[in-house]
Design a protein around this motif. Structure first.
Motif, PDB file in Angstrom:
ATOM      1  N   UNK A 233       0.838  -1.196   0.000  1.00  0.00           N
ATOM      2  CA  UNK A 233       0.000   0.000   0.000  1.00  0.00           C
ATOM      3  C   UNK A 233       0.875   1.249   0.000  1.00  0.00           C
ATOM      4  N   UNK A 234       0.539   2.206  -0.851  1.00  0.00           N
ATOM      5  CA  UNK A 234       1.337   3.424  -0.971  1.00  0.00           C
ATOM      6  C   UNK A 234       0.876   4.481   0.039  1.00  0.00           C
ATOM      7  N   UNK A 235       1.834   5.310   0.433  1.00  0.00           N
ATOM      8  CA  UNK A 235       1.576   6.429   1.337  1.00  0.00           C
ATOM      9  C   UNK A 235       1.926   7.712   0.603  1.00  0.00           C
ATOM     10  N   UNK A 236       0.949   8.588   0.416  1.00  0.00           N
ATOM     11  CA  UNK A 236       1.170   9.885  -0.215  1.00  0.00           C
ATOM     12  C   UNK A 236       1.456  10.912   0.878  1.00  0.00           C
ATOM     13  N   UNK A 237       2.457  11.755   0.636  1.00  0.00           N
ATOM     14  CA  UNK A 237       2.839  12.755   1.636  1.00  0.00           C
ATOM     15  C   UNK A 237       2.875  14.132   0.995  1.00  0.00           C
ATOM     16  N   UNK A 238       2.144  15.082   1.578  1.00  0.00           N
ATOM     17  CA  UNK A 238       2.206  16.472   1.152  1.00  0.00           C
ATOM     18  C   UNK A 238       3.501  17.093   1.666  1.00  0.00           C
ATOM     19  N   UNK A 239       4.368  17.531   0.753  1.00  0.00           N
ATOM     20  CA  UNK A 239       5.654  18.090   1.172  1.00  0.00           C
ATOM     21  C   UNK A 239       6.043  19.287   0.310  1.00  0.00           C
ATOM     22  N   UNK A 240       5.043  20.031  -0.189  1.00  0.00           N
ATOM     23  CA  UNK A 240       5.346  21.089  -1.137  1.00  0.00           C
ATOM     24  C   UNK A 240       5.057  22.498  -0.690  1.00  0.00           C
ATOM     25  N   UNK A 241       4.544  22.667   0.535  1.00  0.00           N
ATOM     26  CA  UNK A 241       4.169  24.001   0.993  1.00  0.00           C
ATOM     27  C   UNK A 241       5.357  24.878   1.338  1.00  0.00           C
ATOM     28  N   UNK A 242       5.078  26.179   1.537  1.00  0.00           N
ATOM     29  CA  UNK A 242       6.141  27.138   1.815  1.00  0.00           C
ATOM     30  C   UNK A 242       6.565  27.148   3.283  1.00  0.00           C
ATOM     31  N   UNK A 243       5.742  26.637   4.186  1.00  0.00           N
ATOM     32  CA  UNK A 243       6.096  26.619   5.602  1.00  0.00           C
ATOM     33  C   UNK A 243       6.320  28.004   6.171  1.00  0.00           C
ATOM     34  N   UNK A 244       5.442  28.949   5.827  1.00  0.00           N
ATOM     35  CA  UNK A 244       5.672  30.346   6.192  1.00  0.00           C
ATOM     36  C   UNK A 244       5.669  30.593   7.699  1.00  0.00           C
ATOM     37  N   UNK A 245       4.972  29.783   8.462  1.00  0.00           N
ATOM     38  CA  UNK A 245       4.934  29.992   9.913  1.00  0.00           C
ATOM     39  C   UNK A 245       6.177  29.433  10.604  1.00  0.00           C
ATOM     40  N   UNK A 246       7.057  28.832   9.811  1.00  0.00           N
ATOM     41  CA  UNK A 246       8.331  28.334  10.330  1.00  0.00           C
ATOM     42  C   UNK A 246       9.470  28.938   9.509  1.00  0.00           C
TER      43      UNK A 246
ATOM     44  N   UNK B  81       4.634  -0.363   5.912  1.00  0.00           N
ATOM     45  CA  UNK B  81       4.325   0.445   4.731  1.00  0.00           C
ATOM     46  C   UNK B  81       5.583   1.215   4.325  1.00  0.00           C
ATOM     47  N   UNK B  82       6.138   0.860   3.180  1.00  0.00           N
ATOM     48  CA  UNK B  82       7.418   1.456   2.794  1.00  0.00           C
ATOM     49  C   UNK B  82       7.439   2.049   1.386  1.00  0.00           C
ATOM     50  N   UNK B  83       6.276   2.144   0.737  1.00  0.00           N
ATOM     51  CA  UNK B  83       6.199   2.772  -0.583  1.00  0.00           C
ATOM     52  C   UNK B  83       5.570   4.154  -0.441  1.00  0.00           C
ATOM     53  N   UNK B  84       6.333   5.170  -0.837  1.00  0.00           N
ATOM     54  CA  UNK B  84       5.906   6.541  -0.602  1.00  0.00           C
ATOM     55  C   UNK B  84       5.860   7.331  -1.908  1.00  0.00           C
ATOM     56  N   UNK B  85       4.827   8.151  -2.042  1.00  0.00           N
ATOM     57  CA  UNK B  85       4.710   9.110  -3.145  1.00  0.00           C
ATOM     58  C   UNK B  85       4.712  10.487  -2.502  1.00  0.00           C
ATOM     59  N   UNK B  86       5.765  11.250  -2.742  1.00  0.00           N
ATOM     60  CA  UNK B  86       5.939  12.520  -2.046  1.00  0.00           C
ATOM     61  C   UNK B  86       5.636  13.670  -3.002  1.00  0.00           C
ATOM     62  N   UNK B  87       4.679  14.508  -2.606  1.00  0.00           N
ATOM     63  CA  UNK B  87       4.239  15.648  -3.416  1.00  0.00           C
ATOM     64  C   UNK B  87       5.134  16.848  -3.131  1.00  0.00           C
ATOM     65  N   UNK B  88       5.979  17.189  -4.081  1.00  0.00           N
ATOM     66  CA  UNK B  88       6.945  18.258  -3.901  1.00  0.00           C
ATOM     67  C   UNK B  88       6.437  19.568  -4.479  1.00  0.00           C
TER      68      UNK B  88
END
Length: 258
Positions: free
Chosen positions: A1-14, A46-53
């Motif tokens: 099973x794949x795990x999608x990860x949101x990783x594309x934001x600007x992180x403005x509060x950090x 779970x070791x299959x990841x789709x990372x949204x850049x």
């Protein structure tokens, strides 16, 4: 099973940390918080990841491309460009890195990785939160109710202590940072069926996953909540990063189940 990860934001509060690197690459204990998230899932198989850049996408691509350089002892022979890896804490990660656009919002990012999850049940989370969620139990709960989506709900502690003040100003009870007022919030760990993509039709580039598609899914009675009573922490600001770092350095990092 794949795990999608949101990783594309600007992180403005950090911004103190994210001017130079994307938020998921901010380190806790010398490792990016993204690495911690991957380890959490790997521990449960779970070791299959789709990372949204998006923001500073090449920073994350470079990290995984040169993963052994970042995490191993190596000898580099410059004359012939040969590298020997002497020691490696090898993980079983299979990582697909997809540039989903610099200014794309979360619904648009999810839509752009549809072809990588295909017609299968998958998991989704954000690149800035850690927890000791039992992902197998979460999946079991999801499969039991037959709806399109399951989110993990959590209760967060209040920021301040509660006082029980009696007449005359006497305090009978003090609770330091009690659990909130009984409200459950979205903890950010989802299990989703491919049917959710019908809620992402059209141009959703500027649409937020939670305010658009997820709200519509809930209105159609296709959303369930898995209550997590354990540890949960989102790295939303510099204060949160310091708290996570302190937990890690003191050996009290409850998300470390590996």
């Amino acid at each position: 099973m794949k795990v999608v990860i949101f990783a594309g934001g600007f992180g403005t509060r950090l911004m103190e940390e994210t001017e130079a690197r994307p938020k998921p690459m901010v380190e806790i204990g010398g490792k990016p918080i993204l690495w911690h998230i991957l380890k959490m899932y790997e521990q449960h198989g779970y070791n299959e990841f789709v990372i949204c850049l998006g923001y500073k996408a090449t920073y994350i691509k470079e990290y995984f491309y040169n993963y052994y350089l970042h995490n191993s002892d190596v000898t580099i022979e410059l004359a012939n460009n040969n590298i020997n890896v002497h020691f490696s804490e090898t993980e079983s990660f299979k990582v697909t890195l997809i540039d989903t656009g610099l200014h794309t919002n979360t619904a648009g990012r999810l839509k752009r990785v549809q072809k990588y999850v295909q017609n299968e049940t998958f998991m989704l989370t954000y690149g800035d939160g850690v927890a000791d969620v039992d992902f197998k139990a979460l999946l079991k709960f999801h499969l039991s109710h037959g709806r399109l989506a399951t989110l993990t709900s959590v209760q967060i502690p209040g920021r301040f202590g509660n006082l029980d003040i009696k007449e005359g100003g006497f305090v009978d009870n003090f609770i330091e940072k009690p659990i909130g007022d009984g409200m459950w919030i979205n903890g950010g760990f989802f299990v989703l069926e491919p049917g959710i993509f019908k809620y992402l039709e059209g141009d959703v580039t500027d649409v937020q996953w939670e305010k658009g598609p997820l709200a519509a899914i809930a209105q159609d009675s296709q959303l369930a909540a898995y209550k997590h009573h354990g540890f949960w922490k989102c790295m939303d600001a510099l204060r949160d990063r310091h708290e996570l770092e302190e937990l890690w350095s003191s050996g009290k990092a409850k998300w470390k189940t590996w």
